[in-house]
Design a protein around this motif. Structure first.
Motif, PDB file in Angstrom:
ATOM      1  N   ASP A   1      34.889   4.073  17.655  1.00  0.00           N
ATOM      2  CA  ASP A   1      34.971   4.805  16.376  1.00  0.00           C
ATOM      3  C   ASP A   1      34.925   3.872  15.154  1.00  0.00           C
ATOM      4  O   ASP A   1      35.479   4.175  14.090  1.00  0.00           O
ATOM      5  N   SER A   2      34.252   2.727  15.341  1.00  0.00           N
ATOM      6  CA  SER A   2      34.108   1.805  14.207  1.00  0.00           C
ATOM      7  C   SER A   2      32.621   1.622  13.888  1.00  0.00           C
ATOM      8  O   SER A   2      31.758   1.898  14.720  1.00  0.00           O
ATOM      9  N   SER A   3      32.346   1.138  12.684  1.00  0.00           N
ATOM     10  CA  SER A   3      30.953   0.941  12.246  1.00  0.00           C
ATOM     11  C   SER A   3      30.557  -0.533  12.363  1.00  0.00           C
ATOM     12  O   SER A   3      31.404  -1.429  12.268  1.00  0.00           O
ATOM     13  N   LEU A   4      29.252  -0.724  12.547  1.00  0.00           N
ATOM     14  CA  LEU A   4      28.684  -2.071  12.631  1.00  0.00           C
ATOM     15  C   LEU A   4      28.282  -2.551  11.233  1.00  0.00           C
ATOM     16  O   LEU A   4      27.939  -1.753  10.359  1.00  0.00           O
ATOM     17  N   GLN A   5      28.311  -3.871  11.076  1.00  0.00           N
ATOM     18  CA  GLN A   5      27.999  -4.458   9.768  1.00  0.00           C
ATOM     19  C   GLN A   5      27.177  -5.733   9.966  1.00  0.00           C
ATOM     20  O   GLN A   5      27.465  -6.529  10.862  1.00  0.00           O
ATOM     21  N   TRP A   6      26.151  -5.939   9.053  1.00  0.00           N
ATOM     22  CA  TRP A   6      25.368  -7.175   9.032  1.00  0.00           C
ATOM     23  C   TRP A   6      25.669  -7.933   7.748  1.00  0.00           C
ATOM     24  O   TRP A   6      25.748  -7.356   6.661  1.00  0.00           O
ATOM     25  N   SER A   7      25.826  -9.271   7.885  1.00  0.00           N
ATOM     26  CA  SER A   7      26.040 -10.122   6.715  1.00  0.00           C
ATOM     27  C   SER A   7      25.158 -11.357   6.849  1.00  0.00           C
ATOM     28  O   SER A   7      24.809 -11.782   7.959  1.00  0.00           O
ATOM     29  N   ASN A   8      24.792 -11.954   5.701  1.00  0.00           N
ATOM     30  CA  ASN A   8      23.886 -13.111   5.693  1.00  0.00           C
ATOM     31  C   ASN A   8      24.661 -14.417   5.856  1.00  0.00           C
ATOM     32  O   ASN A   8      25.905 -14.408   5.951  1.00  0.00           O
ATOM     33  N   PRO A   9      23.928 -15.577   5.897  1.00  0.00           N
ATOM     34  CA  PRO A   9      24.633 -16.847   6.081  1.00  0.00           C
ATOM     35  C   PRO A   9      25.661 -17.137   5.002  1.00  0.00           C
ATOM     36  O   PRO A   9      26.604 -17.911   5.241  1.00  0.00           O
ATOM     37  N   ALA A  10      25.495 -16.545   3.832  1.00  0.00           N
ATOM     38  CA  ALA A  10      26.480 -16.734   2.756  1.00  0.00           C
ATOM     39  C   ALA A  10      27.625 -15.742   2.862  1.00  0.00           C
ATOM     40  O   ALA A  10      28.446 -15.642   1.938  1.00  0.00           O
ATOM     41  N   GLN A  11      27.700 -15.002   3.984  1.00  0.00           N
ATOM     42  CA  GLN A  11      28.745 -14.013   4.257  1.00  0.00           C
ATOM     43  C   GLN A  11      28.721 -12.855   3.249  1.00  0.00           C
ATOM     44  O   GLN A  11      29.749 -12.216   2.991  1.00  0.00           O
ATOM     45  N   GLN A  12      27.536 -12.592   2.718  1.00  0.00           N
ATOM     46  CA  GLN A  12      27.353 -11.415   1.881  1.00  0.00           C
ATOM     47  C   GLN A  12      26.941 -10.246   2.775  1.00  0.00           C
ATOM     48  O   GLN A  12      26.060 -10.382   3.619  1.00  0.00           O
ATOM     49  N   THR A  13      27.611  -9.101   2.592  1.00  0.00           N
ATOM     50  CA  THR A  13      27.315  -7.937   3.414  1.00  0.00           C
ATOM     51  C   THR A  13      25.963  -7.366   3.029  1.00  0.00           C
ATOM     52  O   THR A  13      25.676  -7.129   1.847  1.00  0.00           O
ATOM     53  N   LEU A  14      25.131  -7.161   4.050  1.00  0.00           N
ATOM     54  CA  LEU A  14      23.810  -6.583   3.811  1.00  0.00           C
ATOM     55  C   LEU A  14      23.844  -5.071   4.011  1.00  0.00           C
ATOM     56  O   LEU A  14      23.396  -4.322   3.140  1.00  0.00           O
ATOM     57  N   TYR A  15      24.333  -4.651   5.146  1.00  0.00           N
ATOM     58  CA  TYR A  15      24.475  -3.222   5.444  1.00  0.00           C
ATOM     59  C   TYR A  15      25.805  -3.002   6.173  1.00  0.00           C
ATOM     60  O   TYR A  15      26.180  -3.784   7.068  1.00  0.00           O
ATOM     61  N   PHE A  16      26.465  -1.923   5.797  1.00  0.00           N
ATOM     62  CA  PHE A  16      27.664  -1.475   6.532  1.00  0.00           C
ATOM     63  C   PHE A  16      27.352  -0.066   7.000  1.00  0.00           C
ATOM     64  O   PHE A  16      27.405   0.892   6.226  1.00  0.00           O
ATOM     65  N   GLY A  17      27.001   0.020   8.282  1.00  0.00           N
ATOM     66  CA  GLY A  17      26.516   1.306   8.774  1.00  0.00           C
ATOM     67  C   GLY A  17      25.195   1.626   8.074  1.00  0.00           C
ATOM     68  O   GLY A  17      24.264   0.818   8.038  1.00  0.00           O
ATOM     69  N   GLU A  18      25.137   2.819   7.486  1.00  0.00           N
ATOM     70  CA  GLU A  18      23.920   3.243   6.794  1.00  0.00           C
ATOM     71  C   GLU A  18      23.919   2.846   5.323  1.00  0.00           C
ATOM     72  O   GLU A  18      22.954   3.104   4.621  1.00  0.00           O
ATOM     73  N   LYS A  19      24.979   2.236   4.865  1.00  0.00           N
ATOM     74  CA  LYS A  19      25.110   1.963   3.440  1.00  0.00           C
ATOM     75  C   LYS A  19      24.625   0.547   3.117  1.00  0.00           C
ATOM     76  O   LYS A  19      25.046  -0.421   3.749  1.00  0.00           O
ATOM     77  N   ARG A  20      23.723   0.474   2.077  1.00  0.00           N
ATOM     78  CA  ARG A  20      23.236  -0.816   1.595  1.00  0.00           C
ATOM     79  C   ARG A  20      24.315  -1.468   0.746  1.00  0.00           C
ATOM     80  O   ARG A  20      24.885  -0.839  -0.155  1.00  0.00           O
ATOM     81  N   ALA A  21      24.601  -2.709   1.027  1.00  0.00           N
ATOM     82  CA  ALA A  21      25.635  -3.412   0.273  1.00  0.00           C
ATOM     83  C   ALA A  21      25.047  -4.429  -0.696  1.00  0.00           C
ATOM     84  O   ALA A  21      25.638  -4.712  -1.736  1.00  0.00           O
ATOM     85  N   LEU A  22      23.866  -5.015  -0.364  1.00  0.00           N
ATOM     86  CA  LEU A  22      23.243  -6.031  -1.214  1.00  0.00           C
ATOM     87  C   LEU A  22      21.917  -5.481  -1.726  1.00  0.00           C
ATOM     88  O   LEU A  22      21.084  -5.017  -0.952  1.00  0.00           O
ATOM     89  N   ARG A  23      21.744  -5.555  -3.022  1.00  0.00           N
ATOM     90  CA  ARG A  23      20.527  -5.018  -3.621  1.00  0.00           C
ATOM     91  C   ARG A  23      19.403  -6.053  -3.508  1.00  0.00           C
ATOM     92  O   ARG A  23      19.227  -6.896  -4.370  1.00  0.00           O
ATOM     93  N   ASP A  24      18.698  -5.968  -2.425  1.00  0.00           N
ATOM     94  CA  ASP A  24      17.541  -6.828  -2.167  1.00  0.00           C
ATOM     95  C   ASP A  24      16.497  -5.943  -1.494  1.00  0.00           C
ATOM     96  O   ASP A  24      16.663  -5.512  -0.344  1.00  0.00           O
TER      97      ASP A  24
END
Length: 457
Positions: free
Chosen positions: A53-76
């Motif tokens: 019941d938890s969501s997956l998250q991707w972050s870049n080498p600078a530990q900036q969140t790219l996506y948390f589930g379906e939500k965009r976190a970094l404007r790129d």
């Protein structure tokens, strides 16, 4: 009952299996490392069997969140969501640059937080190689030193050489880091001795790199080799006859092409011609033109001598024209000699001057005098014929038709007029008062002169 040692081994095996099952964590995410060419697109996939019941998250080498589930976190705008489910989170990065390289982290926020790493490797594409050292022409028998250079590769690329279809062994490769600290510049050198056959030869430098995906990136340059000139003399026409025009062309070849031609005749002190014109002209030929003609062709690489033996004979004794070789004095180290010769009949001698315009001989003057005399005789004959014709026309007789006197130039058709031609020698006709009396007097006075009458019908 099994022995104690065997029972101990069975207990240890069961314990290891139980511990492996306990260590297996279905909530641990999994990823994979990716390699991408700069400018391409990389896809990052993260999967988990039990998300708890938890969501997956991707972050870049600078530990900036790219996506948390379906939500965009970094404007790129280069980063796009490809797939999002409770068990998977997949994103893509387009137009990858070298700075995108590094470790990307997939996390699932359970207790405790579980993570997985994905290493993204960006390949730097090598630039088109450049060849240096061919800018200036190379003299034959000298050493050509060429350098090939390509920058922007990551990892460092490999360079190889070819001359035509033949592989060249390089003299060593130098690798230097580019100012960006991520890519490399590779340099390779090659040396070889050139000959005149290498003029216009193609030398190719090719860069090999995994980012090129089995394709080649190469540069080709043509060599410019300077070599000593060669020359030969060609007659035009090949078999001239007496009185014909003859041109001797000194055909000079080389790189650079000879620009100065010196024409001489063996046995003469003064040169015939010295200029950039390679052609020696004879308007006419005769026996005095016989001899050996020498052409010296000169370029910045040296001079070369070609000889032509001209043997002029009488037309009455002239055999079929032929070409034969004539030996020449041995040349110096930088003056190879070619030979050509021909037996011809002709009629003028070249003047030994800068313009090489031959001077006519006295035989042509005799021909001109004879032609003038013949023309005068023909003119006198024609003039005599004209005067004689004019005289005959002015002494024509009378034409008598039906009792009328008509000038002979006004005669009618033969059916209408019958004319009697009387010469002025007919006696008694000059004093007759009319035409009838003149005829009678003429017939009486010339009874024996019927042969002086002419009848026109």
């Amino acid at each position: 009952m099994p022995p104690p040692a065997l029972r101990l081994l069975l207990l240890l095996g069961c314990f290891a299996v139980a511990r492996g099952n306990l260590s297996r964590d279905e909530s641990q995410p999994t990823t994979s490392d990716e390699t991408v060419v700069a400018g391409g697109t990389v896809v990052l996939k993260c999967q988990v069997e039990d998300p708890d019941d938890s969501s997956l998250q991707w972050s870049n080498p600078a530990q900036q969140t790219l996506y948390f589930g379906e939500k965009r976190a970094l404007r790129d705008n280069r980063i796009q969501l490809e797939r999002s489910t409770p068990n998977e989170l997949t994103i893509s990065i387009s137009d990858v640059v070298l700075s995108d390289e590094g470790e990307y982290t997939c996390s699932i926020f359970t207790m405790p937080v579980r993570t997985a790493k994905a290493l993204v490797t960006v390949l730097g594409v090598p630039q088109k190689p450049q060849i240096f050292g061919h800018e200036q022409p190379i003299d034959e028998e000298k050493i050509a030193r060429l350098t090939c250079r390509s920058s922007g590769s990551k990892p460092a690329a490999q360079l190889r050489w070819k001359k035509g279809n033949k592989e060249l062994k390089d003299g060593g490769t130098v690798v230097a880091e580019d100012p960006n600290g991520k890519t490399f510049t590779v340099s390779s050198s090659v040396e070889f001795r050139v000959t005149k056959e290498d003029n216009e030869a193609e030398v190719t430098c090719t860069v090999d790199h995994e980012s090129l995906q089995n394709s080649e990136r190469s540069t080709t340059q043509k060599l410019q080799v300077h070599y000593k000139p060669t020359a030969r003399i060609e007659p035009h026409p090949q078999y001239p006859r007496e009185g014909e025009k003859l041109q001797l062309q000194c055909d000079g070849q080389g790189n650079p092409i000879p620009q100065e031609f010196l024409w001489e005749k063996e046995g003469s002190d003064a040169p015939l011609q010295l200029s950039s014109d390679s052609i020696l002209i004879f308007p006419f030929l005769n026996k005095s033109d016989s001899g050996t003609y020498v052409c010296t062709a000169t370029s910045s690489m040296g001079s070369v001598v070609a000889k032509y033996n001209l043997d002029v004979s009488d037309l009455s004794q002239l055999p079929t024209p032929h070409v034969h070789s004539t030996p020449a004095p041995p040349p110096g180290p930088s003056q190879p000699i070619s030979h050509a010769s021909m037996a011809t009949a002709s009629s003028f001698t070249p003047a030994l001057s800068q313009d090489a315009s031959p001077v006519p001989s006295t035989s042509s003057t005799y021909h001109a005098v004879i032609g003038g005399v013949v023309a005068v005789i023909v003119f006198l004959l024609l003039s005599l014929l004209i005067v004689l014709g004019h005289y005959l026309i002015r002494h024509k007789g009378l034409c008598i038709s039906h009792g009328e006197t008509v000038p002979s130039r006004h005669r009618q058709t033969p059916a209408e007029v019958m004319c009697t031609y009387l010469t002025h020698e007919a006696k008694g006709s000059d004093d007759a008062p009319d035409a009838d009396t003149a005829i009678i007097n003429a017939e009486g006075g010339q009874a024996g002169g019927d042969d002086k009458k002419e009848y026109f019908i």
